[in-house]
Design a protein around this motif. Structure first.
Motif, short mmCIF file in Angstrom:
data_model
loop_
_atom_site.label_atom_id
_atom_site.label_comp_id
_atom_site.label_asym_id
_atom_site.label_seq_id
_atom_site.Cartn_x
_atom_site.Cartn_y
_atom_site.Cartn_z
N SER A 40 1.13 -1.39 9.92
CA SER A 40 0.89 -0.90 8.26
C SER A 40 -0.44 -0.08 8.13
CB SER A 40 1.01 -2.16 7.56
OG SER A 40 -0.11 -3.03 7.71
N MET A 42 -2.56 -0.81 6.15
CA MET A 42 -3.79 -1.68 5.88
C MET A 42 -4.45 -2.05 6.94
SD MET A 42 -3.21 -5.00 6.79
CE MET A 42 -4.08 -6.04 5.56
N ARG A 68 7.01 -0.42 14.09
CA ARG A 68 7.44 -1.81 13.72
C ARG A 68 8.47 -2.15 14.90
NH1 ARG A 68 7.10 -2.98 7.39
NH2 ARG A 68 4.55 -2.77 7.37
N MET A 86 3.24 5.91 7.06
CA MET A 86 3.02 4.98 5.67
C MET A 86 1.90 5.76 4.83
SD MET A 86 2.31 0.99 4.93
CE MET A 86 3.83 0.34 5.31
N TRP A 184 2.50 -10.08 -0.08
CA TRP A 184 2.45 -9.42 1.21
C TRP A 184 0.98 -9.99 2.05
CZ3 TRP A 184 -0.21 -6.80 4.68
CH2 TRP A 184 0.54 -6.17 5.83
N ASN A 236 5.07 -0.06 -2.10
CA ASN A 236 4.55 -1.52 -2.31
C ASN A 236 3.10 -1.58 -2.73
OD1 ASN A 236 4.55 -4.21 -2.35
ND2 ASN A 236 4.71 -4.53 -0.04
N VAL A 238 0.36 -3.91 -3.01
CA VAL A 238 0.03 -5.09 -3.03
C VAL A 238 -1.52 -5.63 -3.78
CG1 VAL A 238 -0.59 -6.94 -1.42
CG2 VAL A 238 0.86 -5.10 -0.64
N ASP A 259 -3.78 -2.71 -2.30
CA ASP A 259 -3.30 -1.96 -0.86
C ASP A 259 -1.82 -1.62 -0.91
OD1 ASP A 259 -2.23 -1.70 1.71
OD2 ASP A 259 -1.93 -3.99 1.82
N PHE A 260 -1.82 -0.41 -1.17
CA PHE A 260 -0.61 0.35 -1.48
C PHE A 260 0.14 1.08 -0.29
CE2 PHE A 260 2.17 3.99 -1.77
CZ PHE A 260 3.22 3.64 -2.67
N GLY A 261 1.51 0.70 0.09
CA GLY A 261 1.94 1.53 1.23
C GLY A 261 3.55 1.93 0.86
N1 SER Z 1 0.35 -3.66 3.27
C1 SER Z 1 1.62 -3.45 2.66
C2 SER Z 1 3.18 -3.00 3.54
O1 SER Z 1 2.75 -2.75 4.42
C3 SER Z 1 1.21 -2.22 1.76
O2 SER Z 1 0.45 -1.33 2.29
O3 SER Z 1 3.90 -2.95 2.76
#
Ligand code: SER
Length: 623
Positions: A40, A42, A68, A86, A184, A236, A238, A259-261
């Motif tokens: 991710s 983050m 993943r 991401m 999350w 998402n 967070v 924390d946006f993804g």
């Molecule tokens: N950490 C969150 C995710 O992986 C948003 O960046 O969805």
């Protein structure tokens, strides 16, 4: 819309709102022994979310390469991939929910021109057990945002997926779900988080593909978190403001982080008005090659073609970040991807053997990412060689397995497992070949053997990582500073052309990869070890400074990441004076011990070749 445009528009949008844009980190995390791959955006930001000052400030954005492994088996449907990008933006104690949700909504509806009528959102319903309140604040923000578009946005309390399937949409726009869906952290729900781990409630945005029919096999009614494919999660946010404590409770972090993804592939699918992420310019060039080579159509063989294109592309991106197929760590995952892709290839065109196709797939991937990740194109030859060699080897093993199978009179489950184990011949393929001979395999025995084998390798793997996690803070930091000493010592003993190619540190040992054309003699190893220990004895101070990349490189700092660096970097110098009297200087994210005496005696325990002119050393602390 082209993926390159979406990525650029996103980065521009956030740059215009005070964010510094950083390059993607490598797929292989540096100095993080707890995970094999970056999964991710983050992950590389963790120290800063916990309060360390980021050299570039408190607003950061990027597009991060991610992998993943848990999605490998899902690949084949229209939206799961193992490799993805991401898009991420972070507030490190700067802005909060109002800005985040407002900006993302604006980006979707004004920049990407997505119809707000097709957007649905979810929010956290609270966790009374852990005394974490529900997120009414986000609901109010969403209601305002939708009302600006003349959309009435009523809230619906679904909480669990079960309720979702039972009661459905109920004309709602904003849906409350429990922690399982709207919390999350790297380790999931609050109960599963280890102490020290940060996490928080999140708010997800879903796009509704109205033309897709709900599949009642999931439940009577559809809802945003339904798995039928009608809803696609595209972002998402967070609100990472909590940290788990040693007593299991949750405390607010000193700073409120965002924390946006958001998945680039999925945003591309949405702007393309097609729920299939493979029908975007991030995959079409690969599918094109495959369809032609195997003479099959996407329509007929979509799941296999999706798997092949995803797995090959992922392996190419791994190779570009220095991974080489092997039986261990990242290399074993890469090997598994290539093998799975090859098996799918044989399935659609059973005896298909053509290494020129592999080269074409590498080239297609390099072209897809020529702007975002030019190093793929730069390393095309090396990547092509690695991929071709691995595919050829496996192809030969498969042929041998098939021949062996054909020579056997009877194939029971145990023999089928042996074929799988020794030749990599998967059960499905054995079954297919046997069916042609009018035989069947006893699946039960095969599965039993398979489980036995898995249990053995799993217990091996957990042993390996337990050490790394147990005392991450003390021993790992000491070994981390030791890698800097080792790097410089290798350069002094072997020559200045030695370059770090990677490292992996657990509490038990450090592993250090570097470029060198031959194995080290015992004498050389001794010299390196002596030099490291001498520097430990000198108890040299370790300094951290922040500098521009240019300044840092000009002052002699070593840099070994594969990507371009951001403008401001942190530099660790080991020596009496960081300007005039230093012995080692590297661009590095830290953390390190304050002075080398804290490391204690270091011993080199093993050397290996990783292939491709890269050697690997293992060393441990001996006190
Ligand atoms: N950490 C969150 C995710 O992986 C948003 O960046 O969805």
């Amino acid at each position: 819309m082209k993926a390159d445009d979406i990525r650029q528009k996103y980065l521009n949008f956030f740059a215009n709102r005070g964010h510094k844009i950083i390059p993607s980190s490598s797929l292989v995390p540096e100095n993080d022994p707890t995970t094999l791959f970056t999964g991710s955006g983050m992950q590389p930001m963790l120290p800063y979310l916990l309060g360390e000052k980021h050299p570039l400030g408190n607003r950061i954005a990027d597009s991060q390469k991610c992998f993943r492994a848990e999605d490998i088996e899902e690949v084949g449907d229209n939206r799961h991939t193992t490799f993805f990008e991401m898009l991420g933006n972070w507030s490190l104690g700067s802005y909060w929910k109002k800005e985040q949700l407002g900006w993302f909504f604006e980006f979707l509806t004004e920049v990407l021109n997505i119809n707000p009528q097709s957007l649905y959102v979810t929010v956290f319903s609270g966790d009374p057990q852990n005394k974490i309140p529900r997120d009414g604040e986000s609901v109010e923000i969403w209601q305002k945002l939708f009302s600006q578009k003349n959309i009435a946005a009523s809230t619906v309390e679904l909480v669990t997926e079960k309720q979702g399937y039972k009661h459905g949409m109920q004309d709602g726009r904003i849906f409350y779900y429990e922690a399982k869906k709207n919390w999350w952290s790297r380790s999931g729900v609050p109960q599963n988080m280890p102490s020290g781990e940060p996490g928080g409630p999140d708010s997800e945005v879903f796009f509704l593909f109205d033309e897709v029919k709900h599949d009642p096999k999931y439940g009577p009614h559809c809802h945003p978190n339904c798995n039928c494919g009608r809803f696609l999660e595209i972002g998402n946010s967070v609100f990472m403001a909590y940290q788990k404590q040693t007593d299991g409770s949750f405390k607010e972090l000193p700073q409120q982080n965002v924390d946006f993804g958001g998945g680039l592939e999925r945003l591309a699918a949405v702007t393309n008005h097609n729920p299939d992420v493979f029908q975007t310019d991030l995959f079409l060039p690969l599918l094109d090659k495959l369809e032609t080579a195997a003479d099959v159509s996407y329509q007929k063989e979509a799941p296999s073609l999706r798997r092949i294109s995803d797995h090959f592309k992922c392996a190419v991106m791994m190779a570009a970040d220095g991974v080489i197929p092997s039986n261990k760590d990242q290399g074993s995952v890469m090997r598994r991807l290539i093998r799975k892709a090859m098996i799918s290839m044989r399935k659609i065109s059973l005896n298909y053997k053509d290494t020129t196709l592999i080269g074409e797939l590498v080239q297609a991937t390099a072209t897809i990412y020529k702007h975002a990740y030019p190093q793929v194109l730069q390393q095309q030859k090396h990547i092509g060689d690695v991929m071709a060699q691995e595919s050829q080897q496996f192809s030969t093993a498969l042929d041998r397995g098939i021949k062996k199978l054909e020579s056997l009179k009877e194939v029971d489950g145990k023999v089928a497992f042996d074929l799988y184990q020794s030749y990599g011949l998967p059960l499905e393929m054995t079954e297919e070949l046997l069916a042609q001979m009018g035989q069947r395999v006893d699946r039960h025995t095969f599965t039993e053997e398979f489980k036995k084998h898995q249990a053995i390798s799993r217990s091996g793997a957990s042993k390996k990582f337990a050490g790394g996690l147990a005392d991450h803070s003390a021993k790992v930091i000491r070994l981390h500073t030791a890698t800097h000493l080792l790097h410089q010592a290798l350069r002094e003993v072997l020559g200045g052309e030695v370059r770090q190619e990677g490292s992996n540190i657990t509490a038990a040992r450090l592993r250090f990869d570097f470029s060198h054309h031959q194995s080290l003699s015992e004498d050389e190893i001794k010299k390196v070890e002596l030099l490291v220990n001498q520097k430990v004895k000198e108890n040299l101070p370790v300094h951290k400074t922040i500098a521009s990349q240019d300044e840092a490189l000009k002052s002699g700092a070593l840099a070994f990441f594969k990507e371009k660096y951001p403008d401001k970097v942190s530099v660790y110098t080991i020596g009496k004076d960081p300007k005039t009297d230093w012995w080692s200087k590297e661009l590095c994210g830290g953390p390190h011990v304050a002075s080398t005496g804290k490391i204690g005696p270091v011993k080199i325990i093993k050397q290996q070749s990783v292939g491709g002119g890269i050697r690997r050393l293992y060393a441990e602390l001996t006190d």
